[in-house]
Design an enzyme around this catalytic site. Sequence first.
Site, PDB file in Angstrom:
ATOM      1  N   GLY A   1       0.921  -1.028  -0.178  1.00 27.18           N
ATOM      2  CA  GLY A   1       0.055   0.090  -0.034  1.00 27.18           C
ATOM      3  C   GLY A   1       0.846   1.221  -0.064  1.00 27.18           C
ATOM      4  O   GLY A   1       1.871   1.262   0.825  1.00 27.18           O
ATOM      5  N   ALA A   2       0.414   2.057  -1.002  1.00 25.10           N
ATOM      6  CA  ALA A   2       1.273   3.442  -0.962  1.00 25.10           C
ATOM      7  C   ALA A   2       0.546   4.707  -0.667  1.00 25.10           C
ATOM      8  O   ALA A   2       0.673   5.669  -1.080  1.00 25.10           O
ATOM      9  CB  ALA A   2       1.618   3.345  -2.456  1.00 25.10           C
TER      10      ALA A   2
ATOM     11  N   GLY B   1      -0.616   7.193   2.586  1.00 20.27           N
ATOM     12  CA  GLY B   1       0.125   8.163   3.401  1.00 20.27           C
ATOM     13  C   GLY B   1       0.736   7.201   4.506  1.00 20.27           C
ATOM     14  O   GLY B   1       2.087   7.232   4.743  1.00 20.27           O
ATOM     15  N   ALA B   2       0.160   6.193   4.961  1.00 21.99           N
ATOM     16  CA  ALA B   2       0.653   5.166   5.893  1.00 21.99           C
ATOM     17  C   ALA B   2       1.613   4.464   5.590  1.00 21.99           C
ATOM     18  O   ALA B   2       2.953   4.401   6.189  1.00 21.99           O
ATOM     19  CB  ALA B   2      -0.341   4.283   6.470  1.00 21.99           C
TER      20      ALA B   2
ATOM     21  N   PHE C   1     -12.828  21.905  13.122  1.00 30.58           N
ATOM     22  CA  PHE C   1     -13.091  20.466  12.406  1.00 30.58           C
ATOM     23  C   PHE C   1     -14.077  19.920  13.577  1.00 30.58           C
ATOM     24  O   PHE C   1     -14.026  20.242  14.855  1.00 30.58           O
ATOM     25  CB  PHE C   1     -12.034  19.878  12.228  1.00 30.58           C
ATOM     26  CG  PHE C   1     -12.062  19.535  10.466  1.00 30.58           C
ATOM     27  CD1 PHE C   1     -11.621  20.415   9.777  1.00 30.58           C
ATOM     28  CD2 PHE C   1     -12.675  18.310  10.041  1.00 30.58           C
ATOM     29  CE1 PHE C   1     -11.654  20.134   8.480  1.00 30.58           C
ATOM     30  CE2 PHE C   1     -12.768  18.064   8.583  1.00 30.58           C
ATOM     31  CZ  PHE C   1     -12.119  19.216   7.812  1.00 30.58           C
TER      32      PHE C   1
ATOM     33  N   ASP D   1      -8.838  -5.332   1.155  1.00 27.63           N
ATOM     34  CA  ASP D   1      -7.782  -6.201   0.761  1.00 27.63           C
ATOM     35  C   ASP D   1      -6.879  -6.951   1.804  1.00 27.63           C
ATOM     36  O   ASP D   1      -6.983  -8.254   2.253  1.00 27.63           O
ATOM     37  CB  ASP D   1      -6.601  -6.200  -0.490  1.00 27.63           C
ATOM     38  CG  ASP D   1      -7.679  -5.715  -1.642  1.00 27.63           C
ATOM     39  OD1 ASP D   1      -8.874  -5.121  -1.535  1.00 27.63           O
ATOM     40  OD2 ASP D   1      -6.992  -5.560  -2.776  1.00 27.63           O
TER      41      ASP D   1
ATOM     42  N   HIS E   1     -20.166   9.978   6.788  1.00 27.68           N
ATOM     43  CA  HIS E   1     -19.791  11.291   6.484  1.00 27.68           C
ATOM     44  C   HIS E   1     -21.179  12.080   6.198  1.00 27.68           C
ATOM     45  O   HIS E   1     -21.892  11.922   5.240  1.00 27.68           O
ATOM     46  CB  HIS E   1     -18.794  11.758   5.484  1.00 27.68           C
ATOM     47  CG  HIS E   1     -18.281  13.021   5.781  1.00 27.68           C
ATOM     48  ND1 HIS E   1     -19.075  14.006   5.223  1.00 27.68           N
ATOM     49  CD2 HIS E   1     -17.132  13.565   6.079  1.00 27.68           C
ATOM     50  CE1 HIS E   1     -18.133  15.019   5.479  1.00 27.68           C
ATOM     51  NE2 HIS E   1     -17.108  14.698   5.676  1.00 27.68           N
TER      52      HIS E   1
ATOM     53  N   LEU F   1     -17.625  13.255  -1.795  1.00 24.48           N
ATOM     54  CA  LEU F   1     -17.492  14.016  -0.503  1.00 24.48           C
ATOM     55  C   LEU F   1     -17.362  15.503  -0.812  1.00 24.48           C
ATOM     56  O   LEU F   1     -16.458  15.940  -1.629  1.00 24.48           O
ATOM     57  CB  LEU F   1     -16.366  13.687   0.451  1.00 24.48           C
ATOM     58  CG  LEU F   1     -16.358  13.942   1.595  1.00 24.48           C
ATOM     59  CD1 LEU F   1     -17.397  13.078   2.508  1.00 24.48           C
ATOM     60  CD2 LEU F   1     -14.836  13.737   2.490  1.00 24.48           C
TER      61      LEU F   1
ATOM     62  N   GLU G   1     -15.888  18.350   5.313  1.00 28.91           N
ATOM     63  CA  GLU G   1     -16.166  18.960   6.740  1.00 28.91           C
ATOM     64  C   GLU G   1     -15.402  20.428   6.646  1.00 28.91           C
ATOM     65  O   GLU G   1     -15.919  21.019   7.178  1.00 28.91           O
ATOM     66  CB  GLU G   1     -15.681  18.098   7.681  1.00 28.91           C
ATOM     67  CG  GLU G   1     -16.402  18.297   9.147  1.00 28.91           C
ATOM     68  CD  GLU G   1     -15.933  17.378  10.075  1.00 28.91           C
ATOM     69  OE1 GLU G   1     -16.282  16.361   9.801  1.00 28.91           O
ATOM     70  OE2 GLU G   1     -15.400  17.680  10.912  1.00 28.91           O
TER      71      GLU G   1
ATOM     72  N   ARG H   1     -19.156  13.342  13.422  1.00 27.04           N
ATOM     73  CA  ARG H   1     -19.926  13.026  12.248  1.00 27.04           C
ATOM     74  C   ARG H   1     -21.195  12.090  12.317  1.00 27.04           C
ATOM     75  O   ARG H   1     -22.240  12.184  11.770  1.00 27.04           O
ATOM     76  CB  ARG H   1     -19.095  12.397  11.273  1.00 27.04           C
ATOM     77  CG  ARG H   1     -17.966  13.278  10.653  1.00 27.04           C
ATOM     78  CD  ARG H   1     -16.945  12.651   9.960  1.00 27.04           C
ATOM     79  NE  ARG H   1     -16.166  13.833   9.584  1.00 27.04           N
ATOM     80  CZ  ARG H   1     -15.003  13.435   8.811  1.00 27.04           C
ATOM     81  NH1 ARG H   1     -14.450  12.317   8.603  1.00 27.04           N
ATOM     82  NH2 ARG H   1     -14.144  14.542   8.370  1.00 27.04           N
TER      83      ARG H   1
ATOM     84  N   GLU I   1      -5.784   3.238   7.442  1.00 22.86           N
ATOM     85  CA  GLU I   1      -7.025   2.864   7.691  1.00 22.86           C
ATOM     86  C   GLU I   1      -7.347   1.394   7.995  1.00 22.86           C
ATOM     87  O   GLU I   1      -8.363   0.804   8.659  1.00 22.86           O
ATOM     88  CB  GLU I   1      -8.082   3.556   6.605  1.00 22.86           C
ATOM     89  CG  GLU I   1      -9.461   3.280   6.857  1.00 22.86           C
ATOM     90  CD  GLU I   1     -10.382   4.149   5.675  1.00 22.86           C
ATOM     91  OE1 GLU I   1      -9.820   4.999   5.103  1.00 22.86           O
ATOM     92  OE2 GLU I   1     -11.683   3.684   5.662  1.00 22.86           O
TER      93      GLU I   1
ATOM     94  N   ARG J   1     -14.585   7.869  14.402  1.00 22.36           N
ATOM     95  CA  ARG J   1     -13.381   8.968  14.296  1.00 22.36           C
ATOM     96  C   ARG J   1     -13.653  10.340  13.848  1.00 22.36           C
ATOM     97  O   ARG J   1     -14.780  10.872  13.297  1.00 22.36           O
ATOM     98  CB  ARG J   1     -12.513   8.450  13.017  1.00 22.36           C
ATOM     99  CG  ARG J   1     -11.623   9.602  12.305  1.00 22.36           C
ATOM    100  CD  ARG J   1     -10.774   8.932  11.201  1.00 22.36           C
ATOM    101  NE  ARG J   1     -11.528   8.899   9.967  1.00 22.36           N
ATOM    102  CZ  ARG J   1     -11.273  10.040   9.440  1.00 22.36           C
ATOM    103  NH1 ARG J   1     -10.930  11.226   9.736  1.00 22.36           N
ATOM    104  NH2 ARG J   1     -12.059  10.143   8.159  1.00 22.36           N
TER     105      ARG J   1
ATOM    106  N   SER K   1      -7.871  11.121  10.832  1.00 21.78           N
ATOM    107  CA  SER K   1      -7.349   9.870   9.966  1.00 21.78           C
ATOM    108  C   SER K   1      -6.181  10.271   9.490  1.00 21.78           C
ATOM    109  O   SER K   1      -4.901   9.492   9.602  1.00 21.78           O
ATOM    110  CB  SER K   1      -8.138   9.338   8.974  1.00 21.78           C
ATOM    111  OG  SER K   1      -7.462   8.458   8.144  1.00 21.78           O
ATOM    112  N   LEU K   2      -5.902  11.456   8.635  1.00 22.28           N
ATOM    113  CA  LEU K   2      -4.485  11.699   8.076  1.00 22.28           C
ATOM    114  C   LEU K   2      -3.359  11.761   9.274  1.00 22.28           C
ATOM    115  O   LEU K   2      -2.199  11.391   9.109  1.00 22.28           O
ATOM    116  CB  LEU K   2      -4.494  13.193   7.447  1.00 22.28           C
ATOM    117  CG  LEU K   2      -5.344  13.157   6.134  1.00 22.28           C
ATOM    118  CD1 LEU K   2      -5.376  14.376   5.697  1.00 22.28           C
ATOM    119  CD2 LEU K   2      -4.842  12.007   5.369  1.00 22.28           C
TER     120      LEU K   2
END
Length: 582
Positions: free
Chosen positions: A11-12, A14-15, A116, A223, A244, A254, A257, A288, A385, A396, A401-402
Amino acid sequence: MQAVYDALIVGAGGAGLWAALELAQAGVKTAVITKLYPTRSHTGAAHGGVCAALGNLEEDHWEWHMFDTIKGGDYLVDQDAAEVLAREAIECVIELEHMGLPFNRTPDGKIDQRRFGGHTRNFGEGPVRRSCFAADRTGHMILQTLYQQCLKAGVVFHDEYQVVDLLFEGGDAGEGGRAAGVVAYRIADGEIFPIRSSAVLLATGGFGRMFRITSNAWSLTGDGIALAWRHGVPMQDMEFFQFHPTGIVGIGILLSEAARGEGGYLLNDSGERFMKRYAPTMMELAPRDMVSRAIYLEVRDGRGIGGKDYVHLDVRHLGRKVIEEKLPDITDFARVYQGVEPITEPVPVQPTAHYAMGGIPTDIFTRVTRDEHNTVVPGLYAAGEAACLSVHGANRLGTNSLVDLLVFGRRAGLQMAREVGGVDLPILARNVEEPVRAELRAIRDRPSGESASRLRRELADVMMDQVGVFRDEPTLSMALPKVRELRERYERVSVQDKGRTFNTDLLEARELGYLLDCAETTVAAALARRESRGAHSREDFPERDDVNFLSHTLAYRGAPGRPTLRYKPVTITRFAPKPRTY
Ligand SMILES: Cc1cc2nc3c(=O)[nH]c(=O)nc-3n(C[C@H](O)[C@H](O)[C@H](O)COP(=O)(O)OP(=O)(O)OC[C@H]3O[C@@H](n4cnc5c(N)ncnc54)[C@H](O)[C@@H]3O)c2cc1C
């Protein structure tokens, strides 16, 4: 072909990218394997911001952020994890700034911050400006910044390779085995081969595609979560899926927010700011889960716009300058997809399936755990995630999340770098990839059968209509046999494309299997949790029940369609559960 790396990141987003960066900088031979081109990962779609208690515009403290995260998650949050998140958020955002991320600025040159939902000052007194942002393209900027740094640090990328299985040695993950690598499918030509590694990070993102109306990209099919589950790792807290409040009507794209963070209103058919009846202090900036429920209730009581199933998001009073400088992309979405001009007209919105609080259980070092005693699966890690730390508990907060990706992506890289040194590379048996090759061949060569796209549509319908914002025993009990039926029909799934070149038909059929796994555990866990907490709202059990349900659900693979449920205590360090009002 058989490749070998000391550390492998699946997975590429942010994490995955931050983990890879730490590893490469520590001199570990690292590869990222990704089914999408890296900068197309869903992180790039995140608009609103990434929070950190920098206090650039007003007083703020990481303890306030920690408290908000715990209360926002309706006290299902593991508080040791929330403390790590809130503390390390600050240094991660500053590190990103130093890597070159172009944040919006205050007039005196500091990182600008905005409000937020659920982020408060002084333990709940009112909103605080905590979200750092680059217009409404924050995720895009994070992804570009980290990708550039990874290239500079020498991370190897296998783009457009889909991981189709995980490998373990010394037994399966659920039996004490250790991670030994993955089986990869090269999308360009259908080649299947194993990749050896003694450290594997699953950073494959969420599974919002389980629902009909969702903000999630087509590729978000759970996955990593499903593959780990098939090897004996439980799925944790799957009954908590965030809707959301402000998706584009009918299609779910989306409208961030950030629009409410900048001061946008939600209005019902009579032009009333109805949130004052549901959350008098925080209004539109309540968490949310509460805002989505409020919209549903307005619609149910006939106060949707024109009696229909949506309400209005109104940013007209913010003026052209704020809209164009701080909300350019999302206002464009309204123009393009709805033909509405937000500068002069209110925008129709309705809740959209958005974020998986549940996923692969991990500890605060991102090591995957497999039971209620937090027994670690050696060599296997999860972040982003796909992971359930649990830092978001039952719901959340926006921008959390970011920051989760940054803090725990970085922790994953550091932890893996510490551990890989002392481990020998695994030895794989010849043809370890054969079982999954046979499974894929069976789907491809089946002359006719069930259509994957049809099954996927039926699944999305049942999850949306019966396992959505509000739930109760009768609807969940109807969803359960339907998901089982879809699973049985899935055994006969076939595809039209019989070729090997870019056979996305085949891969989507494979992904449908992962969605079914996630759906099965979601429904079973939701049925068993006879309380309302965060995003899980049972109309037949409207109260939170800390006596019986202050615990994480662990759903293990059982007989097909019948997962086994176990429970694990929540870690509480500082903040005892209290009623949750805003
Ligand atoms: C529209 C939208 C807006 C959002 N806005 C915000 C926001 O403003 N603030 C905030 O905090 N959060 C926001 N979120 C949530 C946040 O963006 C996501 O939770 C987060 O980006 C997930 O990042 P990740 O690194 O876990 O995975 P993703 O970025 O989703 O990346 C998943 C990666 O896994 C790879 N992958 C998946 N399966 C496989 C496989 N089988 N084989 C190989 N590779 C695989 C993909 O190629 C991809 O690279 C938003 C989400 C959406 C959908």
